[in-house]
Design an enzyme around this catalytic site. Structure first.
Site, short mmCIF file in Angstrom:
data_model
loop_
_atom_site.label_atom_id
_atom_site.label_comp_id
_atom_site.label_asym_id
_atom_site.label_seq_id
_atom_site.Cartn_x
_atom_site.Cartn_y
_atom_site.Cartn_z
CB CYS A 104 -9.14 4.85 0.05
SG CYS A 104 -7.55 5.24 0.81
CD GLU A 109 0.21 6.91 5.82
OE1 GLU A 109 1.29 6.90 6.43
OE2 GLU A 109 -0.37 5.86 5.46
CG HIS A 135 -4.82 5.20 4.11
ND1 HIS A 135 -4.24 4.60 3.01
CD2 HIS A 135 -3.78 5.71 4.85
CE1 HIS A 135 -2.91 4.76 3.09
NE2 HIS A 135 -2.62 5.42 4.19
CB CYS A 139 -3.06 0.46 -2.51
SG CYS A 139 -3.06 2.18 -3.06
CG ASP A 156 -1.78 1.23 1.34
OD1 ASP A 156 -2.35 1.63 0.31
OD2 ASP A 156 -1.88 1.83 2.43
CB SER A 157 0.28 4.80 -0.65
OG SER A 157 -0.88 4.96 0.13
N1 DGL Z 1 -4.63 3.14 0.76
C1 DGL Z 1 -4.55 3.82 -0.52
C2 DGL Z 1 -5.79 3.48 -1.32
O1 DGL Z 1 -6.38 2.46 -1.02
C3 DGL Z 1 -4.29 5.27 -0.32
C4 DGL Z 1 -3.85 5.98 -1.55
C5 DGL Z 1 -3.08 7.23 -1.30
O2 DGL Z 1 -1.95 7.12 -0.87
O3 DGL Z 1 -3.61 8.30 -1.59
O4 DGL Z 1 -6.20 4.14 -2.25
#
Ligand code: DGL
Length: 273
Positions: free
Chosen positions: A188, A154, A190, A75, A12-13
């Site tokens: 997403c 984050e 997150h 992600c 993931d990011s």
């Molecule tokens: N968890 C990522 C997603 O599902 C976040 C993406 C981001 O870093 O903007 O889209």
């Protein structure tokens, strides 16, 4: 992680993929799992598709150095931009987070009105909307980009009482509440960290975690397959990030309500061209 034993890779990011990782670890206790959170380059969701594909390729290349049996793109943004590319380029099964959550939404909705909350990039690709319509043409889909959710999460700001969380959830969720949906896909990974705050804005709507649903799909495909780890093996977890190890450990601990179950190490992701 033994040389001869193959692991599951998850990326993931940032911290959001832990919503998939947590479910995966619970469902597949015998599997070795390697997680990469690209905390040095988060957010992905406000970047161009080309950049997201480049990052996703580097993330996958790094994880593939662990002799993977399977890759989960935990992600929504990278699933939108790079699932097809990685499926074409890698010799192992690659899963994203769109299909599992869409299937679950179609199962759960009673009114046929479903909302998708995701990053601007994911919303621009309409991937959840298209998948929902394919599964159930009668469903009405409302898509809502929530660009500031990832940065606050984050930064460790996901408690429902936090004033920033309250302002942003109200701002993004007011139109969703007005649309009268009964099911909301958190597109997403997150966003499940904000579940409680989101629920308060849209009482009664069912929330679907795209990461957790993807983990269930992976677990179902792996169980009873030749790729599954032996039941006698105690699965190991390793975590890698591209920025502060300490910050990741702290945020992860706050989300999971217990310390991470494995070591966290830093990796120079730009090296993986
Ligand atoms: N968890 C990522 C997603 O599902 C976040 C993406 C981001 O870093 O903007 O889209």
């Amino acid at each position: 992680m033994g040389e001869d034993r193959r692991a599951i890779g998850v990326f993931d990011s940032g911290i959001g993929g832990l919503t998939a990782m947590r479910e995966l670890a619970a469902l597949l206790p015998h599997e070795d799992i390697v997680y990469f959170g690209d905390t040095g380059r988060v957010p992905y969701g406000t970047r161009s598709r080309e950049t997201i594909v480049k990052y996703a390729r580097q993330d996958a290349r790094f994880l593939c150095s662990f002799h993977l049996k399977l890759l989960l793109i935990a992600c929504g943004t990278a699933s939108y931009a790079a699932l097809d590319t990685l499926q074409e380029e890698l010799p192992i099964p690659v899963y994203g987070v769109v299909e599992g959550a869409s299937r679950r939404a179609v199962e759960l909705t009673r009114t046929g009105r479903v909302a998708v909350l995701a990053t601007p990039a994911t919303i621009s690709g309409h991937v959840f909307g298209k998948c929902l319509k394919n599964l159930s043409p009668d469903v009405t889909v409302m898509e809502k980009a929530c660009p500031l959710f990832v940065p606050i999460v984050e930064n460790g700001r996901f408690q429902p009482e936090d004033p920033i969380v309250r302002i942003l959830t109200e701002e993004y969720l007011a139109p969703v509440r007005e649309a009268g949906v009964d099911t909301i896909i958190l597109g997403c990974t997150h966003y499940p960290l904000l579940s409680e705050a989101i629920s308060r804005c849209v009482p009664g709507a069912a929330l679907i975690s795209s990461g957790a649903e993807a983990a269930k799909m992976v677990a179902a495909s792996l169980r009873n397959s030749a790729l599954a780890a032996p039941q006698t093996h105690d699965g190991k977890r390793r975590y890698f990030v591209s920025d502060s190890v300490e910050q990741f450990r702290q945020n992860a601990g706050m989300y999971l309500c217990h310390p991470l179950d494995g070591d966290v190490e830093w990796v120079d992701i730009e090296k993986y061209e």
